[in-house]
Write an enzyme that holds these catalytic residues in place. Structure first.
Site, PDB file in Angstrom:
ATOM      1  N   LYS A 139      48.545 109.667  76.746  1.00  0.00           N
ATOM      2  CA  LYS A 139      49.976 109.894  76.533  1.00  0.00           C
ATOM      3  C   LYS A 139      50.233 111.333  76.094  1.00  0.00           C
ATOM      4  CE  LYS A 139      51.270 105.142  75.368  1.00  0.00           C
ATOM      5  NZ  LYS A 139      51.934 104.275  74.361  1.00  0.00           N
TER       6      LYS A 139
ATOM      7  N   GLU B  72      28.093 111.492  66.322  1.00  0.00           N
ATOM      8  CA  GLU B  72      28.905 110.302  66.615  1.00  0.00           C
ATOM      9  C   GLU B  72      29.391 109.732  65.291  1.00  0.00           C
ATOM     10  OE1 GLU B  72      31.101 107.879  67.896  1.00  0.00           O
ATOM     11  OE2 GLU B  72      29.930 108.467  69.662  1.00  0.00           O
TER      12      GLU B  72
ATOM     13  N   ASP C 261      37.486 110.662  74.546  1.00  0.00           N
ATOM     14  CA  ASP C 261      38.748 109.919  74.618  1.00  0.00           C
ATOM     15  C   ASP C 261      39.816 110.815  75.238  1.00  0.00           C
ATOM     16  OD1 ASP C 261      41.155 108.514  74.104  1.00  0.00           O
ATOM     17  OD2 ASP C 261      40.246 107.539  72.377  1.00  0.00           O
TER      18      ASP C 261
ATOM     19  N   LYS D  77      26.302 103.431  81.877  1.00  0.00           N
ATOM     20  CA  LYS D  77      26.792 102.159  82.396  1.00  0.00           C
ATOM     21  C   LYS D  77      28.292 102.224  82.651  1.00  0.00           C
ATOM     22  CE  LYS D  77      23.271  99.324  80.087  1.00  0.00           C
ATOM     23  NZ  LYS D  77      23.029  98.245  79.096  1.00  0.00           N
TER      24      LYS D  77
END
Length: 274
Positions: free
Chosen positions: A181, A127, A177, A253
């Protein structure tokens, strides 16, 4: 990143930078010679990190006391860097055990849960965002987890430079992610070069497990994997090309919130052929 994909000023700036193509650049592109076209083709074939294209945008964020503690006090024991060079998992963890790598673990909740529930398995999380790394390290320390290590690096470089060939039992990519577009699709981490790099790191029979809540990105993943040699889709006929959510992937979550809103989630698991 699987816990938080809220747009940020940095993300918006990256998108605007892509949108703002100066007229001079257009003119220069129109006059490219054959050698320039050949270079572009070579760039497209190169791994993403060697083309300078990032699938993430670094963003600033406030650090809590616990996150700061994780980075300052726990990192020296559980943190890894590219400068550490190629890793031998058996030496790193002091044992022979299945190795699972997760890319983009967000705030780390699901990865912590997996490491705690499966002490017989070793985990490496990758990360780039400091708050998530700090939180995961703090929580791992509090729970006394010894089967978890963390990189705060570009995942593509970690796969390419630090992990041995045929060393992974599973690579997890949960809720990356989607860069929705069309002009930003080049930023998506799931690309032919990426899945080939993953295949090299997987053991024969090892799996690439992807999950997304964007149906269009799920379809993109299916298309990329359909053209990737050396993989077998493990989906049963009744749900192909997707698999039901496996029990070993904890609900985040973010995902629970999406389910309440009626959002779908698509899981794909592909195995490396021998």
């Amino acid at each position: 990143m699987n816990d938080d994909r809220t747009p940020t000023p940095d993300t918006a700036a990256a998108a605007k930078a892509d949108d703002a193509a100066p007229a001079a650049d257009d003119a220069a592109q129109a006059t490219h010679d054959v050698s320039g076209q050949e270079q572009a083709t070579q760039d497209e074939a190169a791994p993403l990190h060697r083309r300078g294209i990032k699938s993430y945008v670094l963003r600033a964020g406030r650090m809590t006391q616990a996150q700061t503690r994780g980075l300052e006090e726990v990192w020296p024991r559980l943190g890894l860097t590219l400068d550490d060079g190629p890793q031998d998992p058996a030496t790193l963890f002091g044992r022979q055990a299945p190795l699972v790598v997760e890319i983009g673990f967000g705030m780390g909740g699901s990865l912590i849960e997996q490491a705690e529930r499966h002490p017989e398995t070793d985990f490496i999380g990758i990360e780039v965002h400091a708050p998530g790394v700090g939180k995961l390290l703090d929580e791992a320390d509090k729970r006394g987890l010894s089967n978890l290590r963390v990189y705060r690096e570009d995942a593509l470089r970690v796969l390419d430079e630090c992990l041995p060939d045929a060393s992974l039992e599973r690579l997890q990519l949960f809720f990356p992610d989607p860069w929705p577009k069309k002009k930003h699709h080049k930023r998506r981490i799931v690309q032919p070069a990426f899945v080939e790099l993953v295949r090299r790191c997987l053991k024969p029979g090892g799996t690439l497990h992807m999950a997304t809540d964007w149906e269009a990105y799920a379809e993109w993943m299916v298309e990329v994997m359909a053209g990737a040699p050396g993989y077998l889709n493990t989906a049963p006929a009744e749900s192909a090309p997707y698999v039901p959510r496996p029990d070993f992937r904890p609900l985040t979550k973010f995902e629970v919130r999406g389910e309440r809103l009626g959002h779908g989630v698509w899981d794909l698991i592909f195995a490396r052929e021998a």
